[in-house]
Design an enzyme around this catalytic site. Structure first.
Site, PDB file in Angstrom:
ATOM      1  N   GLU A  36      19.234  12.809  46.308  1.00  0.00           N
ATOM      2  CA  GLU A  36      18.810  11.529  45.739  1.00  0.00           C
ATOM      3  C   GLU A  36      19.850  11.030  44.734  1.00  0.00           C
ATOM      4  OE1 GLU A  36      14.678   9.809  43.749  1.00  0.00           O
ATOM      5  OE2 GLU A  36      15.259  11.896  43.361  1.00  0.00           O
ATOM      6  N   LYS A 106      11.784   4.841  49.262  1.00  0.00           N
ATOM      7  CA  LYS A 106      10.867   5.804  48.633  1.00  0.00           C
ATOM      8  C   LYS A 106       9.516   5.163  48.351  1.00  0.00           C
ATOM      9  CE  LYS A 106      10.844   8.998  44.661  1.00  0.00           C
ATOM     10  NZ  LYS A 106      11.593   9.329  43.415  1.00  0.00           N
ATOM     11  N   CYS A 147      12.344  13.036  47.182  1.00  0.00           N
ATOM     12  CA  CYS A 147      11.954  13.676  45.924  1.00  0.00           C
ATOM     13  C   CYS A 147      10.445  13.680  45.663  1.00  0.00           C
ATOM     14  CB  CYS A 147      12.725  13.034  44.763  1.00  0.00           C
ATOM     15  SG  CYS A 147      12.765  14.077  43.273  1.00  0.00           S
TER      16      CYS A 147
END
Length: 261
Positions: A36, A106, A147
């Site tokens: 990331e 995300k 993440c």
């Protein structure tokens, strides 16, 4: 799987990424996965200007993929968002010829307060995505995540139902939570999804006052860690055996036996 310590110098970060991709290619990798915010992890006032999915960030990793004839999952970057105050945290996947094969924004944003530490408010500057994304990598369906998504098993269930046999998790997981939760959550996602999980993380200190856990790892569908990067900048390579996915799903057919979702 490439592990970086990205900081406030974008050019330096990209140079390290290029070196790790070259090492991965030399090791025979068909798919390389980066962490990331691979291009910048530093003070907000120094962040690169947000870019579209065909901007300079994309050009850099597209060229690397084409140069090495290798699939590249380019971690994530700040994509130009829906308004001037918000970006998207976006992961791009390039095929062996350097063409953009998939983009994932995300979905779950990191808004937490850890006692004794500065709060994280990703949603203050990042807009959430709303699309579950898989991409066929040499005929194998690969599910994308980033993440904090790791804490939401319903996303990985949807990716599995969509056909994923490999799940990617580029991350900048905090050291504070990583030491207790990183491996446990990754192995849980692998076991419940009966997929390989490839998790490439940031490691070490980053400005301002942020420390990432690292321990990038590849986990098989039984939940066994088959490769791990040491606590430094570097790579690890593993073979992903799709026959192993089929075998695990036959021995314990939990994906086939699901009653909900």
């Amino acid at each position: 799987m490439c592990q970086l310590n990205s900081r406030a110098d974008r050019a330096a970060n990209l140079a390290v990424a290029a070196d790790l991709l070259a090492r991965a290619a030399d090791a025979g990798a068909d798919l390389a996965v980066l962490p990331e915010y691979v291009d910048y992890l530093g003070p907000a006032d120094g962040e690169p200007k947000p870019e579209p999915v065909d901007g300079k960030f994309a050009e850099f990793f597209a060229a690397a993929a084409a140069r090495h004839g290798m699939w590249v999952a380019a971690g994530s970057f700040h994509e130009a968002g829906p308004d001037a105050a918000h970006t998207y945290n976006t992961s791009l996947v390039f095929d062996r010829g350097g063409a953009l094969a998939a983009a994932y924004r995300k979905i779950h944003l990191f808004d937490v307060e850890i006692p004794g530490r500065a709060p994280y408010r990703e949603s203050a500057t990042v807009a959430p995505g709303d699309e579950v994304v898989t991409v066929a990598v040499d005929g194998v369906d690969v599910g994308l995540s980033i993440c904090y998504d790791l804490r939401f098993p319903e996303l990985y269930r949807r990716l599995t139902i969509a056909g994923a046999r490999v799940l990617l998790v580029p991350a900048a997981f905090t050291a504070h939570t990583g030491r207790d939760h990183w491996e446990v959550l990754l192995r849980a996602r692998a076991i419940e999804s009966q997929c390989y999980v490839v998790a490439a993380g940031q490691i070490g200190d980053h400005e301002p006052g942020r420390s990432c856990f690292g321990r990038s790892m590849i986990i098989d569908p039984w939940g066994t860690v088959v490769a791990q990067v040491p606590d430094t900048v570097g790579i690890a390579v593993a073979d992903l055996d799709m026959g192993r996915v089929a075998q695990v799903r036959q021995v314990v057919p939990s994906v086939a036996n699901r009653r909900l979702g």
